[in-house]
Design a protein around this motif. Sequence first.
Motif, PDB file in Angstrom:
ATOM      1  N   THR A  72       0.818  -1.217   0.000  1.00 15.31           N
ATOM      2  CA  THR A  72       0.000   0.000   0.000  1.00 15.31           C
ATOM      3  C   THR A  72       0.852   1.269   0.000  1.00 15.31           C
ATOM      4  OG1 THR A  72      -0.181  -0.083   2.400  1.00 15.31           O
ATOM      5  CG2 THR A  72      -1.966  -1.071   1.131  1.00 15.31           C
ATOM      6  N   THR A  73       2.111   1.163   0.385  1.00 14.18           N
ATOM      7  CA  THR A  73       2.995   2.332   0.375  1.00 14.18           C
ATOM      8  C   THR A  73       3.079   2.926  -1.020  1.00 14.18           C
ATOM      9  OG1 THR A  73       4.295   1.392   2.161  1.00 14.18           O
ATOM     10  CG2 THR A  73       5.324   3.139   0.899  1.00 14.18           C
ATOM     11  N   ARG A  74       3.131   2.059  -1.999  1.00 11.01           N
ATOM     12  CA  ARG A  74       3.205   2.502  -3.396  1.00 11.01           C
ATOM     13  C   ARG A  74       1.990   3.380  -3.728  1.00 11.01           C
ATOM     14  NH1 ARG A  74       5.163  -1.376  -7.854  1.00 11.01           N
ATOM     15  NH2 ARG A  74       5.087  -0.029  -9.645  1.00 11.01           N
ATOM     16  N   ASP A  75       0.799   2.897  -3.385  1.00 11.30           N
ATOM     17  CA  ASP A  75      -0.419   3.664  -3.655  1.00 11.30           C
ATOM     18  C   ASP A  75      -0.450   4.966  -2.875  1.00 11.30           C
ATOM     19  OD1 ASP A  75      -1.331   1.672  -5.353  1.00 11.30           O
ATOM     20  OD2 ASP A  75      -2.406   0.617  -3.754  1.00 11.30           O
ATOM     21  N   LEU A  76      -0.032   4.918  -1.633  1.00 11.22           N
ATOM     22  CA  LEU A  76      -0.042   6.127  -0.806  1.00 11.22           C
ATOM     23  C   LEU A  76       0.901   7.191  -1.347  1.00 11.22           C
ATOM     24  CD1 LEU A  76      -0.186   4.527   2.756  1.00 11.22           C
ATOM     25  CD2 LEU A  76      -2.020   5.730   1.548  1.00 11.22           C
ATOM     26  N   ILE A  77       2.057   6.768  -1.808  1.00 15.03           N
ATOM     27  CA  ILE A  77       3.021   7.720  -2.383  1.00 15.03           C
ATOM     28  C   ILE A  77       2.418   8.372  -3.622  1.00 15.03           C
ATOM     29  CG2 ILE A  77       5.220   7.910  -3.608  1.00 15.03           C
ATOM     30  CD1 ILE A  77       6.318   5.790  -1.685  1.00 15.03           C
ATOM     31  N   LEU A  78       1.827   7.569  -4.489  1.00 13.30           N
ATOM     32  CA  LEU A  78       1.254   8.112  -5.721  1.00 13.30           C
ATOM     33  C   LEU A  78       0.050   9.006  -5.441  1.00 13.30           C
ATOM     34  CD1 LEU A  78       1.608   4.993  -8.036  1.00 13.30           C
ATOM     35  CD2 LEU A  78       2.996   7.076  -8.035  1.00 13.30           C
ATOM     36  N   LEU A  79      -0.796   8.609  -4.497  1.00 15.34           N
ATOM     37  CA  LEU A  79      -1.938   9.453  -4.134  1.00 15.34           C
ATOM     38  C   LEU A  79      -1.494  10.779  -3.538  1.00 15.34           C
ATOM     39  CD1 LEU A  79      -4.423   6.846  -2.638  1.00 15.34           C
ATOM     40  CD2 LEU A  79      -4.767   8.235  -4.677  1.00 15.34           C
ATOM     41  N   ASN A  80      -0.496  10.732  -2.682  1.00 12.75           N
ATOM     42  CA  ASN A  80       0.011  11.967  -2.085  1.00 12.75           C
ATOM     43  C   ASN A  80       0.662  12.856  -3.137  1.00 12.75           C
ATOM     44  OD1 ASN A  80       0.333  13.600   0.235  1.00 12.75           O
ATOM     45  ND2 ASN A  80       2.500  13.071   0.259  1.00 12.75           N
ATOM     46  N   GLN A  81       1.353  12.245  -4.081  1.00 11.63           N
ATOM     47  CA  GLN A  81       1.974  13.011  -5.165  1.00 11.63           C
ATOM     48  C   GLN A  81       0.898  13.716  -5.984  1.00 11.63           C
ATOM     49  OE1 GLN A  81       5.282  13.037  -5.227  1.00 11.63           O
ATOM     50  NE2 GLN A  81       5.407  14.475  -6.914  1.00 11.63           N
ATOM     51  N   GLN A  82      -0.203  13.018  -6.259  1.00 11.12           N
ATOM     52  CA  GLN A  82      -1.310  13.617  -7.001  1.00 11.12           C
ATOM     53  C   GLN A  82      -1.936  14.756  -6.199  1.00 11.12           C
ATOM     54  OE1 GLN A  82      -4.388  10.884  -8.143  1.00 11.12           O
ATOM     55  NE2 GLN A  82      -5.682  12.482  -8.965  1.00 11.12           N
ATOM     56  N   ARG A  83      -2.116  14.555  -4.904  1.00 13.67           N
ATOM     57  CA  ARG A  83      -2.696  15.590  -4.041  1.00 13.67           C
ATOM     58  C   ARG A  83      -1.816  16.834  -4.019  1.00 13.67           C
ATOM     59  NH1 ARG A  83      -2.093  17.446   0.994  1.00 13.67           N
ATOM     60  NH2 ARG A  83      -0.430  15.990   1.428  1.00 13.67           N
ATOM     61  N   MET A  84      -0.508  16.642  -3.930  1.00  9.80           N
ATOM     62  CA  MET A  84       0.409  17.789  -3.923  1.00  9.80           C
ATOM     63  C   MET A  84       0.362  18.535  -5.258  1.00  9.80           C
ATOM     64  SD  MET A  84       3.681  16.499  -1.595  1.00  9.80           S
ATOM     65  CE  MET A  84       4.433  15.666  -2.933  1.00  9.80           C
TER      66      MET A  84
END
Length: 106
Positions: free
Chosen positions: A37-49
């Motif tokens: 899930t770290t992979r998804d969290l990193i990508l989601l946070n990158q999109q949010r930023m």
Amino acid sequence: MTWMESKGCIRGSPKLRSLQELENRRNDIANIAQHDTTRDLILLNQQRMAEIELSNQMERKKKELRILSKNLEVEKKTTETLLCTTLPRHVANKLKEGVAEQSSAF
């Protein structure tokens, strides 16, 4: 992530928030397991930023447009005043309305 002394390796997911942090550790998103899930969290946070940055840019552009609009109104009033002082009022009003008088050449 946990260091496993007995096996001499690291187990678990890195605690990261962005792709930049991943790159700073000289790593890549492909090195994180697909089921992690770290992979998804990193990508989601990158999109949010990225969305936050776009929102900030839009706010700055809106402020710039408001300033330009105010400046345009001031210039419009100045132009109308100049027009009314240099030409007769009825001619100036027709010019403001976009009506041009046609002069007959005959």
